[in-house]
Design a protein around this motif. Sequence first.
Motif, PDB file in Angstrom:
ATOM      1  N   SER A  30       0.654  -1.033   0.122  1.00 23.52           N
ATOM      2  CA  SER A  30      -0.006   0.117  -0.095  1.00 23.52           C
ATOM      3  C   SER A  30       1.047   1.038  -0.367  1.00 23.52           C
ATOM      4  O   SER A  30       0.432   2.634  -1.077  1.00 23.52           O
ATOM      5  N   LYS A  40       3.508   1.829  -1.531  1.00 21.86           N
ATOM      6  CA  LYS A  40       4.115   1.867  -2.982  1.00 21.86           C
ATOM      7  C   LYS A  40       2.763   2.145  -4.222  1.00 21.86           C
ATOM      8  O   LYS A  40       3.529   2.154  -5.118  1.00 21.86           O
ATOM      9  N   GLY A  41       2.148   2.011  -3.453  1.00 22.04           N
ATOM     10  CA  GLY A  41       0.682   2.074  -4.553  1.00 22.04           C
ATOM     11  C   GLY A  41       0.675   0.457  -5.371  1.00 22.04           C
ATOM     12  O   GLY A  41       0.066   1.147  -6.355  1.00 22.04           O
ATOM     13  N   SER A  42       0.872   0.039  -4.844  1.00 19.71           N
ATOM     14  CA  SER A  42       0.719  -1.419  -6.085  1.00 19.71           C
ATOM     15  C   SER A  42      -0.042  -2.485  -5.523  1.00 19.71           C
ATOM     16  O   SER A  42      -0.238  -2.504  -6.427  1.00 19.71           O
ATOM     17  N   LEU A  43      -1.375  -1.416  -4.838  1.00 22.51           N
ATOM     18  CA  LEU A  43      -2.884  -2.189  -4.527  1.00 22.51           C
ATOM     19  C   LEU A  43      -3.777  -1.644  -6.038  1.00 22.51           C
ATOM     20  O   LEU A  43      -4.742  -1.002  -5.544  1.00 22.51           O
ATOM     21  N   ASP A  44      -2.870  -1.838  -7.253  1.00 18.60           N
ATOM     22  CA  ASP A  44      -3.653  -1.578  -8.424  1.00 18.60           C
ATOM     23  C   ASP A  44      -5.167  -2.685  -8.152  1.00 18.60           C
ATOM     24  O   ASP A  44      -5.582  -3.414  -7.488  1.00 18.60           O
ATOM     25  N   GLY A  45      -6.545  -2.415  -9.479  1.00 17.87           N
ATOM     26  CA  GLY A  45      -7.135  -3.531  -8.986  1.00 17.87           C
ATOM     27  C   GLY A  45      -7.095  -4.534  -9.993  1.00 17.87           C
ATOM     28  O   GLY A  45      -7.750  -5.359 -10.720  1.00 17.87           O
ATOM     29  N   SER A  46      -5.552  -4.595 -10.087  1.00 18.06           N
ATOM     30  CA  SER A  46      -5.310  -6.008 -11.297  1.00 18.06           C
ATOM     31  C   SER A  46      -5.899  -7.228 -10.099  1.00 18.06           C
ATOM     32  O   SER A  46      -5.742  -7.674  -9.299  1.00 18.06           O
ATOM     33  N   MET A  88      -3.138  -8.804  -7.724  1.00 20.29           N
ATOM     34  CA  MET A  88      -2.767  -8.176  -7.210  1.00 20.29           C
ATOM     35  C   MET A  88      -4.283  -8.464  -5.900  1.00 20.29           C
ATOM     36  O   MET A  88      -4.100  -8.995  -4.680  1.00 20.29           O
ATOM     37  N   SER A  89      -5.478  -8.629  -6.766  1.00 16.50           N
ATOM     38  CA  SER A  89      -6.662  -9.144  -5.682  1.00 16.50           C
ATOM     39  C   SER A  89      -6.100 -10.756  -5.130  1.00 16.50           C
ATOM     40  O   SER A  89      -6.818 -11.068  -3.867  1.00 16.50           O
TER      41      SER A  89
END
Length: 144
Positions: free
Chosen positions: A92, A94-100, A103-104
């Motif tokens: 979070s 690093k801003g890596s929690l995108d909607g992919s 990642m989910s």
Amino acid sequence: MKHETSMQDATRVQDWENRAVSGAALAAKSIYESNKKEAEDLRARQEAYERSLPDDPIAALSEINRVLIETRNTGSPHYAPHAAIEIIRELSIKGSLDGSQQMSDAVFWLTTQALDGLTSIDSSILKSRDIAHKFHPTHQPYEA
């Protein structure tokens, strides 16, 4: 056990009275009997569990130590929630929690590991507390 009541003395069971006995007063007889049987089975299981706990203070301390020692090494359930939460925090930051979807899936796996570890820790703590409780001066042995 049936209570003899005349029609003059008959009064409705009040909601607060029914709540005080967890709804048993107004439950259908079949439900009441089923719940009573389930409660008796659970009480018998609890009694057997409490009888299985050590009575000797040295044995009790040894068992508490054995149960809790698992939380002191990195292969234990304690490590899983700590590591999972640290990884999620870093993702979070690093801003890596995108909607992919990938990642989910990763976050789902990490949180599952954390919850499993916390459940195991809770179990160890509860058993340790139950053992220690047997030695409290006001403890009364559980009977079904």
